[in-house]
Write a protein that holds these residues in place. Structure first.
Motif, PDB file in Angstrom:
ATOM      1  N   ILE A 148       0.835  -1.205   0.000  1.00  0.00           N
ATOM      2  CA  ILE A 148       0.000   0.000   0.000  1.00  0.00           C
ATOM      3  C   ILE A 148       0.869   1.255   0.000  1.00  0.00           C
ATOM      4  O   ILE A 148       0.583   2.239  -0.703  1.00  0.00           O
ATOM      5  N   PHE A 149       1.949   1.238   0.787  1.00  0.00           N
ATOM      6  CA  PHE A 149       2.865   2.383   0.842  1.00  0.00           C
ATOM      7  C   PHE A 149       3.458   2.681  -0.539  1.00  0.00           C
ATOM      8  O   PHE A 149       3.498   3.832  -0.982  1.00  0.00           O
ATOM      9  N   LEU A 150       3.911   1.642  -1.244  1.00  0.00           N
ATOM     10  CA  LEU A 150       4.546   1.840  -2.545  1.00  0.00           C
ATOM     11  C   LEU A 150       3.539   2.313  -3.592  1.00  0.00           C
ATOM     12  O   LEU A 150       3.875   3.134  -4.454  1.00  0.00           O
ATOM     13  N   GLN A 151       2.319   1.821  -3.512  1.00  0.00           N
ATOM     14  CA  GLN A 151       1.285   2.305  -4.427  1.00  0.00           C
ATOM     15  C   GLN A 151       1.050   3.798  -4.246  1.00  0.00           C
ATOM     16  O   GLN A 151       0.990   4.562  -5.229  1.00  0.00           O
ATOM     17  N   ASN A 152       0.937   4.220  -3.000  1.00  0.00           N
ATOM     18  CA  ASN A 152       0.680   5.635  -2.734  1.00  0.00           C
ATOM     19  C   ASN A 152       1.898   6.502  -3.037  1.00  0.00           C
ATOM     20  O   ASN A 152       1.751   7.651  -3.482  1.00  0.00           O
TER      21      ASN A 152
END
Length: 295
Positions: A102-106
């Motif tokens: 989720i962090f990398l997507q954002n």
């Protein structure tokens, strides 16, 4: 129609196989599903895109840099997100993997925005769009040949590393019994970092190839690709590298034929359906083995 869908299926299956191998390698060594692997795939595509469009780097140079950066990121990911949790319950590591995803997507959304992007045609090698082979009404371009040939070469190289090198022997030893391997003098941290770097390298290759093949990349592209590659790994037998390759090919061909003969609207559902059927009727996968967990 048959030859066209078979060609599309082999091309797509080669890409799924590359991503699935990353999943299965990490699982084989750590017993962990790295759900951030799909985002490494996405990151590889965006790094190459950024270098080509913003930094005016040639395609193949950008391709190579993206692979190096993603390999290094794989090591970073293992060191900070998974290594501190290695002795904890697997559920904890799984939550960490989902959090990194989720962090990398954002992060990608912040850096490159939500809009879909594509590689400019003038920045890509001219031979990609040339026809390599014509069979009846079916045209196969050099890009498809390049994708399939590169994937085959990488799989052969990976097989050589695993089966013929000391590092590969160490990986197989850790997969069988990590504690015994450590007692025999194998450096677990180094081998596990190498495993993450190799898996990330293959994932980045797949990301760049998909970005060029479909001429479309976006921050959440790793989610669906990761799910399908995970389905391919389960289909072949999670923890088995040959199984991941076989599963990727089967899934790619099934998806291509389903889209061609049924409807393209169902192509994503095919991956889920295959994964569910395999879990029900053959939980260990086509080439997997049902074993007790020694860890």
């Amino acid at each position: 129609m048959f030859l066209l869908q078979l060609t599309n299926g082999l091309t797509l299956g080669s890409i799924y196989a590359l991503i699935a191998v990353g999943y299965t390698m990490v699982y084989g060594v750590l017993g962990l599903i790295n759900f951030a692997h799909g985002e490494v795939y996405m990151l590889g595509a965006f790094i190459a895109y950024h270098l080509v469009t913003v930094c005016d780097v040639s395609f193949f140079a950008a391709f190579g840099i993206a692979l190096i950066v993603c390999s290094a990121f794989g090591i970073f990911l293992e060191y900070f997100a998974y290594r501190p949790l290695r002795d904890k319950r697997r559920l904890v590591a799984l939550i960490s993997a989902i959090g990194m995803s989720i962090f990398l997507q954002n992060l990608a959304l912040i850096i490159w925005g939500a809009q879909q992007k594509g590689f400019p045609a003038e920045k890509l090698p001219a031979f990609f769009s040339s026809m390599a082979l014509t069979i009846g009404d079916i045209n196969i371009n050099y890009l498809q040949v390049f994708i399939f040939a590169l994937c085959v070469l990488l799989m052969l190289a990976l097989n050589y590393i695993i089966m013929r090198t000391q590092t590969g022997m160490a990986m197989r030893a850790i997969a069988q019994d990590a504690k015994a391997a450590a007692l025999m003098g194998i450096n677990l941290n180094r081998v596990i970092s190498f495993t993450f770097a190799t898996g990330s390298f293959l994932g980045a290759v797949a990301g760049v190839l998909v970005g060029v093949y479909y001429n479309a990349i976006w921050p959440t592209m790793g989610y669906m690709a990761g799910i399908k590659a995970f389905a391919a790994a389960v289909l072949g037998g999670i923890g088995s590298v040959p199984g991941a390759i076989l599963g990727g090919m089967i899934l790619g061909i099934a998806e291509a034929f389903g889209a061609g003969y049924i409807s393209s609207a169902y192509r994503d559902g095919i991956a889920y359906a295959i994964m569910i059927l395999v879990i029900i009727f053959k939980p260990a996968g086509l080439l997997g083995k049902t074993e007790g967990d020694s860890r």
